[in-house]
Design a protein around this motif. Structure first.
Motif, PDB file in Angstrom:
ATOM      1  N   UNK A 732       0.798  -1.222   0.000  1.00  0.00           N
ATOM      2  CA  UNK A 732       0.000   0.000   0.000  1.00  0.00           C
ATOM      3  C   UNK A 732       0.832   1.273   0.000  1.00  0.00           C
ATOM      4  N   UNK A 733       2.081   1.175   0.416  1.00  0.00           N
ATOM      5  CA  UNK A 733       2.863   2.411   0.508  1.00  0.00           C
ATOM      6  C   UNK A 733       3.866   2.577  -0.621  1.00  0.00           C
ATOM      7  N   UNK A 734       3.992   1.563  -1.456  1.00  0.00           N
ATOM      8  CA  UNK A 734       4.969   1.666  -2.542  1.00  0.00           C
ATOM      9  C   UNK A 734       4.284   2.276  -3.765  1.00  0.00           C
ATOM     10  N   UNK A 735       4.960   3.195  -4.441  1.00  0.00           N
ATOM     11  CA  UNK A 735       4.297   3.914  -5.551  1.00  0.00           C
ATOM     12  C   UNK A 735       3.657   2.993  -6.588  1.00  0.00           C
ATOM     13  N   UNK A 736       4.267   1.828  -6.854  1.00  0.00           N
ATOM     14  CA  UNK A 736       3.647   0.936  -7.834  1.00  0.00           C
ATOM     15  C   UNK A 736       3.204  -0.379  -7.199  1.00  0.00           C
ATOM     16  N   UNK A 737       3.231  -0.446  -5.891  1.00  0.00           N
ATOM     17  CA  UNK A 737       2.704  -1.627  -5.197  1.00  0.00           C
ATOM     18  C   UNK A 737       3.617  -2.832  -5.194  1.00  0.00           C
ATOM     19  N   UNK A 738       4.867  -2.646  -5.606  1.00  0.00           N
ATOM     20  CA  UNK A 738       5.791  -3.785  -5.691  1.00  0.00           C
ATOM     21  C   UNK A 738       6.496  -3.986  -4.365  1.00  0.00           C
ATOM     22  N   UNK A 739       6.990  -5.221  -4.152  1.00  0.00           N
ATOM     23  CA  UNK A 739       7.587  -5.526  -2.839  1.00  0.00           C
ATOM     24  C   UNK A 739       9.016  -6.079  -2.904  1.00  0.00           C
ATOM     25  N   UNK A 740       9.455  -6.561  -4.046  1.00  0.00           N
ATOM     26  CA  UNK A 740      10.772  -7.210  -4.096  1.00  0.00           C
ATOM     27  C   UNK A 740      10.603  -8.713  -4.046  1.00  0.00           C
ATOM     28  N   UNK A 741      11.434  -9.439  -4.821  1.00  0.00           N
ATOM     29  CA  UNK A 741      11.184 -10.874  -4.932  1.00  0.00           C
ATOM     30  C   UNK A 741      12.443 -11.733  -4.966  1.00  0.00           C
ATOM     31  N   UNK A 742      13.586 -11.148  -5.278  1.00  0.00           N
ATOM     32  CA  UNK A 742      14.759 -11.983  -5.574  1.00  0.00           C
ATOM     33  C   UNK A 742      15.133 -12.931  -4.462  1.00  0.00           C
ATOM     34  N   UNK A 743      14.788 -12.572  -3.249  1.00  0.00           N
ATOM     35  CA  UNK A 743      15.304 -13.344  -2.118  1.00  0.00           C
ATOM     36  C   UNK A 743      14.261 -14.228  -1.446  1.00  0.00           C
ATOM     37  N   UNK A 744      12.996 -13.898  -1.641  1.00  0.00           N
ATOM     38  CA  UNK A 744      11.937 -14.650  -0.944  1.00  0.00           C
ATOM     39  C   UNK A 744      12.128 -16.159  -1.018  1.00  0.00           C
ATOM     40  N   UNK A 745      12.381 -16.702  -2.192  1.00  0.00           N
ATOM     41  CA  UNK A 745      12.452 -18.166  -2.277  1.00  0.00           C
ATOM     42  C   UNK A 745      13.648 -18.760  -1.536  1.00  0.00           C
TER      43      UNK A 745
END
Lengths: 786, 286, 160
Positions: A732-745
């Motif tokens: 909700x607070x990121x300008x395009x709603x993205x969160x980052x993914x490279x590390x989650x897995x």
């Protein structure tokens, strides 16, 4: 809220949501990438480093005469020589000091002792082997437990105020509230586990070409760097060079995964040598040097406990962590958090209290660590809670999926403040896990498992439902040696409507040249293929803290969106001027402003860009350029649920993955193809750590795993085939709603693999196994149960 | 990493290579596939002063049937063995598990055999199938039974000036079967434990000849003679195979290391022997 | 000693030491830096080139051994147009950092010369001498299969 979004732009524009093919691939598939080792400069010399064979030894003397006499040798560098220039020691990213070349004693096997600069790398290697060092071996400390023994020798004798081997003591959460909850618990679940030392081992080792121009004083340093701007500042501080005279160029990087965040002694020696010799000096690590000396990760001895009420609800968590930091505290992490973000260990679960204690200890091992495809120790935290969750379920006789469903933070609780003080921005954990359970037909799968057991086949099902915290970070809390963890984007739209985007972050294969162009395409309607993305050259990009901890999209991506929006605001004024309309009467569609009610009357972004340089309104600055420094209001909290099915051969202890179903929710996906590629890679590294990949040491401190024959990296043959699912819960607070993914897995998957193998072996009474789950460990666990 | 400097002779004929080896004595070293030697030189574990490169010698790369055996030439690469229509089940089973696919394109079977690395696969296979090694020098040829050839830890019985020019794998006399079971941590890894199994059945279905040999569990590849003795002359059965498996395990004296404790490795020898005998029997009866 | 090779169709010569590794000869003497170095133990495969059409690890051969032979490196794949294996690696997102990519493409190309329609497991087996740290191999496998289909279609188109 969970949504799956249709792209707002056409495929031609290629904004957010399009699987645009990568711009950077054209050079890589033709052998046209430029990695540091590909940099060849006129009159360039080559460096080789002498490594200590001992983990702990006093240096009595160093005789360099034979090495210096080898034809083709230009210079031999020792710590003594560096000390004359005040360069024998350097600061680490966590504010400790580290020896550049050892002067007093060596503190880990592989430590840098001396260097040879020669005309040719073969000659440099010949000569470095002729350096004669007289060592007096000392007793090595090879574990943090050993380092804490009362009579343990002090490793950091160089530090005046260091009277033991403790690096730090740190805690988070509310101890009293946690104790109270445990006192009332109906069930207490405990786990003691070790997250072994691991190494990111990117296929390209670390390298430098240092070029100090003796006439201009300009230092151009080609560096395998994930954080070129921060490295420039560190070089200024270490070497005392004026910062405007330092140019770090981080060209194509052959994988980083955290390994290329720190500054390494070899970089400093090569730079010093170039300064002293007046010619460029290249140093490319051997694989052994990479594995023996550079940023490792993990090495956490962890004790965790959950307090449960009568219904199986988690009421509190305790975690106690003992961390093996090696000889120099060189963690890459925010200054305020000595143990990184391990206090995210309450994970995806709603609980009232938590308390975390962490202690770091010096040992005679390589200094570190780095996070290795992880946001500052979230990996360890996630592993601990997801192992505990499985154990808790089994202890109280509940299905592990049901136990998670019962304890998850509910969608309506977001934003959710965790017991250790994080404010989770958004999430929908129930939907994520349910989707995974549906995909595998979980109930039926459990029946299959039962049936297989009856036939003497041992299937196991493991779940992990992780929550990550990435995107460091808000500058009030996050800095690295004082440098606030904002990041930046500079966007220049050229008169013909093409653009160049310059960033403070630095791709190592993540596809920034494509993804960040797509953000601009989304915001301005300029086709993403018309946008060049530039990173890594500190003379030509705005300041930033670099790429690690999944921060590029949350921070650099936000900066990109915002600068594009600022330029769109200016474009609106120019369009109004061109259309002779009131700016407020204009409407935007991707790539074009038009007059409300008259869609024919409009100006394309390309026309507007041209006008910005040829026909801009009076009183307005010409041009269409700008820079934005983004300071995020909060971290982002990607999450997911993973389910692994394994089959174990109890006779030999080997196991293989039958299925790996991974659901990731990383918020809005800018380029789904790239996101999936990132997930594949991360899941593989999670598998690697659970199955084979670790750095271990013998009692003398010798590293077992100093080359790719002993440090095991899985091939395509061992690597599972992954099935990917997604939900989209925008930040909700990121300008395009993205969160980052490279590390989650990498963060989330190890516990799923481990839980699965343990689950397979439950008929034998096995309740715990540590990573990597080597065949002999399985065999021993089964034998012990027999 | 870079090897130390050395001199090289690029032999164009076998005679030229043998003459040079005779001339060099202890200082000469044959360079065939180089997939073990070159990494050792790069790590400076090995620093030969003179290499005799045999790769350009014609007609050394054959894999062919001659006089009741399969002959594998000095330049036959592992990949050639994988691709060849190999009748011997043990050889066929082992070939794809040697090193990795790219290394197999270069490394040679004869080179591996001469290397005598106890973690190497081929010598166990050759012990199980009772192969013969042909050693050639400028003064002639010796045919050496594999048991005599494999002498010790990285030590073969070649004499000065000799090189391995051929390995001979005998054909099955009756219905034959074999297998090679390898526990490795990943592709390209040496064996943690491996077992080579060879069975040749008599007309009445009893075991006329048996081969059981072990990789990586002794300081040298080892024939499990007691296991073989249990098998020979008897009709195959689960009980027989279990007894042979126990005997094979008893022939293993592994070290405890990063790959696991000795008891574990010994137990895998037992499991692999039992499983390998069962699959070899199935192939023989097929 | 003098080494003469045909590399990517062109005759090249350089004077090297006997100990010069083929990979250094290619990268340093011939300035073709698309072939990379990633380990010291013949484990990673980023140095893979085709020697007379067969994949070999160029870090584990001496330059003199290539004398008189043909070498193909990543720089030689494009022949006017991108080779289908190159196009497929981009199309299927078969690369991330690009470091293993030249070796992977060359091994893939060699596999397809034997089998245009390899299964997932056959591809995984064929590329198991080459490491990748970024992709988890999923899309490398897909890329090689896609290139196979492309080559296969081109072949049947040519014979039709």
């Amino acid at each position: 809220m969970t949504t799956l979004q249709e792209p707002a732009t056409s495929p031609e524009i290629g904004g957010i949501g399009h699987s645009v093919k990568r711009q950077e691939d054209d050079r890589f598939i033709q052998g046209g990438g430029t990695y540091v080792d590909d940099v060849v400069l006129p009159n360039m010399a080559h460096m080789a480093i002498l490594a200590s064979p001992f983990a702990h030894a006093e240096i009595k003397s160093i005789d360099t005469a034979a090495a210096a006499a080898v034809p083709g040798v230009i210079a031999v560098v020792t710590g003594e020589l560096l000390a004359e220039h005040n360069l024998a020691w350097m600061p680490t990213l966590s504010g400790d000091t580290q020896a550049v070349l050892a002067t007093d004693k060596v503190r880990f096997q592989g430590q840098e002792v001396a260097a040879v600069i020669a005309e040719d790398p073969y000659v440099a290697r010949d000569a470095v082997l002729l350096i004669d060092v007289d060592y007096e071996p000392l007793a090595p400390i090879t574990s943090p437990q050993q380092g804490l023994e009362p009579d343990a020798p002090i490793i950091r004798t160089d530090k005046e105020d260091q009277t033991d081997n403790v690096v730090y003591d740190w805690e988070a959460g509310d101890e009293a509230a946690t104790d109270a909850a445990f006192a009332q618990a109906v069930n207490v679940v405990e786990l003691e586990t070790f997250y072994p030392r691991s190494h990111p081992a990117p296929l390209e080792t670390c390298a430098v070409v240092a070029d100090l121009n003796p006439i201009t004083g300009k230092a151009t340093i080609y560096l395998t760097s994930q954080a070129p701007h921060a490295h420039r500042t560190l070089f200024a501080l270490v070497a005392g060079l004026p910062e405007q005279n330092i140019r770090i160029i981080s060209p194509d990087i052959g994988g980083g995964f955290g390994n290329k965040v720190p500054i390494y002694p070899g970089y400093v020696v090569a730079t010093a040598a170039s300064l002293l010799l007046g010619r460029p000096v290249k140093w490319v690590q051997t694989r052994t040097e990479n594995l023996l000396t550079t940023g490792f990760a993990r090495d956490y001895h962890m004790k965790g406990a959950l307090a449960l009420d009568a219904d199986g609800r988690i009421t509190a968590m305790r975690a106690e962590i003992l961390s093996d930091q090696g000889a120099f505290f060189a963690d890459a992490q925010p200054s305020k958090f000595k143990a990184g973000l391990v206090h995210i260990c309450t994970g995806s679960y709603d609980m009232g209290a938590a308390h975390v204690k962490a202690r770091g200890v010096y040992t005679n091992k390589a200094p570190g660590g780095v996070a290795y495809r992880c946001s500052f120790r979230v990996t360890e935290a996630s592993y601990l809670i997801e192992r505990l969750a499985d154990n808790a379920a089994h202890q109280i006789g509940m299905d592990p999926a049901a136990f998670r469903m019962l304890n998850f933070i509910k969608p309506e609780q977001f934003p959710y403040e965790s017991a250790t003080g994080f404010v989770y921005d958004s999430g929908d954990y129930h939907t994520a896990l349910q989707k995974v359970l549906d995909e595998v037909d979980y109930e039926n799968l459990r029946k299959e498992q039962e049936d297989a057991r009856a036939e003497g086949r041992y299937l196991g099902i493991g779940i992990a439902s992780f929550t990550e915290v990435v995107g460091a970070g808000p500058s009030r809390d996050y800095d690295i040696i004082g440098l606030k963890m904002f990041d930046s984007a500079e966007l220049r739209i050229h008169p013909t409507g093409k653009a160049i985007l310059k960033l403070g972050v630095k791709t190592q294969g993540q596809g920034h040249e494509t993804t960040f162009a797509q953000i601009v395409a989304e915001e301005l309607g300029i086709p993403s293929t018309d946008i060049a993305v530039q990173e890594g050259d500190t003379d030509n990009t705005p300041y930033g803290l670099g790429t690690y901890a999944s921060r590029s999209t949350p921070v650099g991506g936000a900066a990109t969106a915002i600068i594009a929006r600022k330029l769109r605001d200016k474009a609106r004024l120019i369009a109004a001027h061109l259309l002779e309309a009131n700016p407020d009467d204009l409407e935007w569609e991707p790539g074009r402003f038009f007059v409300k009610g008259s869609p024919d009357q409009g100006s394309t972004i390309q026309e507007i860009a041209f006008a910005a340089y040829t026909n801009h309104p009076e009183g307005m600055e010409a041009g269409l350029e700008g820079v934005h420094y983004y300071d995020p209001p909060n971290m982002t909290f990607p999450f997911g649920s993973y389910l692994v099915v394994v089959e174990v051969d109890p006779e030999t202890g080997t196991w293989k993955v039958d299925r790996m179903v991974a659901l990731d929710d990383c918020g809005v996906r800018i380029n789904p193809m790239i996101v999936e590629g990132q997930i594949h890679g991360g899941l593989t590294e999670g598998f690697a750590k659970s199955n084979m990949q670790w750095l271990t040491f013998d009692e003398d401190g010798n590293c077992i795993g100093s080359n790719f024959m002993d440090y095991l990296v899985p091939t395509a043959y061992e690597t599972p085939k992954f099935e990917l699912l997604e939900t989209v819960t925008p930040s909700p607070h990121h300008p395009i709603g993205a969160k980052g993914v490279g590390e989650s897995p990498t963060v989330g998957s190890p516990a799923a693999y481990v839980n699965a193998v343990i689950d397979a072996l439950r008929p034998f009474g096995v309740t715990t196994l540590d990573m990597p789950i080597l065949p002999d460990r399985v065999w021993a666990a089964v034998k012990a149960a027999d | 990493m870079y090897p130390a400097a050395f001199e090289v002779t690029k032999a164009r004929t076998l005679d030229e290579a043998l003459a040079k080896l005779a001339d060099l004595g202890d200082d000469g070293r044959v360079l065939a596939g180089g997939q073990s030697l070159i990494p050792m030189m790069k790590l400076r574990v090995a620093a030969p002063t003179h290499l005799v490169d045999i790769n350009e010698i014609p007609d050394l790369d054959g894999i062919k049937q001659v006089n009741g055996h399969m002959s594998v030439g000095a330049l036959a690469r592992h990949a050639d063995v994988v691709r060849a229509d190999v009748a011997n089940h043990t050889v066929a089973a082992a070939a794809p598990w040697v090193a990795d696919p790219v290394v197999r394109n270069r490394g040679t079977m004869c080179g591996s055999i001469a290397h005598c690395d106890p973690e190497g696969d081929w010598n166990s296979v050759m012990l199980a199938v009772r192969a013969q090694v042909v050693a050639t020098s400028s003064s002639g040829e010796r045919v050496i039974p594999i048991d005599e050839f494999v002498k010790d830890f990285f030590t073969n019985s070649l004499q000065e000036g000799e090189m391995v020019t051929e390995v001979r794998v005998p054909n099955y006399a009756g219905a034959g079967g074999g297998d090679y079971l390898k526990l490795e941590r990943k592709i390209g890894d040496y064996a943690t434990v491996a077992v080579a199994i060879h069975l040749d059945l008599a007309g009445d279905g009893t075991i006329a000849q048996a081969g059981v040999a072990l990789t990586a569990v002794n300081h040298v590849n080892t024939r499990a003679s007691d296991a073989e003795a249990i098998l020979v002359g008897n009709a195959p059965s689960e009980e027989l195979f279990a007894a042979a498996a126990d005997a094979a395990a008893a022939a293993a004296d592994p070290v405890s290391d990063i790959r696991g404790p000795a008891e574990y490795k010994r137990d895998v020898v037992r499991v692999f022997t039992r499983r390998g005998l069962a699959s070899a029997l199935a192939k023989a009866q097929d | 000693m003098e080494v003469n090779v045909t590399i990517n169709g062109a005759a090249r010569t350089a004077e090297v030491e006997a100990r010069t590794l083929l990979v250094d000869f290619i990268r340093t003497n011939l300035s073709l830096t698309g072939t990379h170095i990633g380990c010291d133990t013949t484990s990673c495969g980023v140095c893979t080139v085709l020697l007379d059409g067969t994949p070999v690890k160029s870090c584990t051969m001496f330059a003199f051994q290539a004398d008189g032979h043909e070498i193909q490196t990543v720089e030689g794949l494009k022949n006017g147009e991108l080779h289908p294996i190159q196009a497929a690696f981009k199309e299927e997102h078969g690369l991330q950092c690009g470091f293993c990519t030249p070796g992977m493409m060359l091994v893939g190309k060699a596999l397809l010369e034997e089998n245009l329609n390899p299964t997932d497991d056959e591809v995984r087996w064929a590329i198991s001498g080459n490491l990748c740290r970024c992709t988890g191999y999923m899309n490398i496998v897909k890329a090689i299969q896609t290139a196979g289909a492309e080559l296969s279609a081109a072949e049947s188109g040519a014979t039709a």
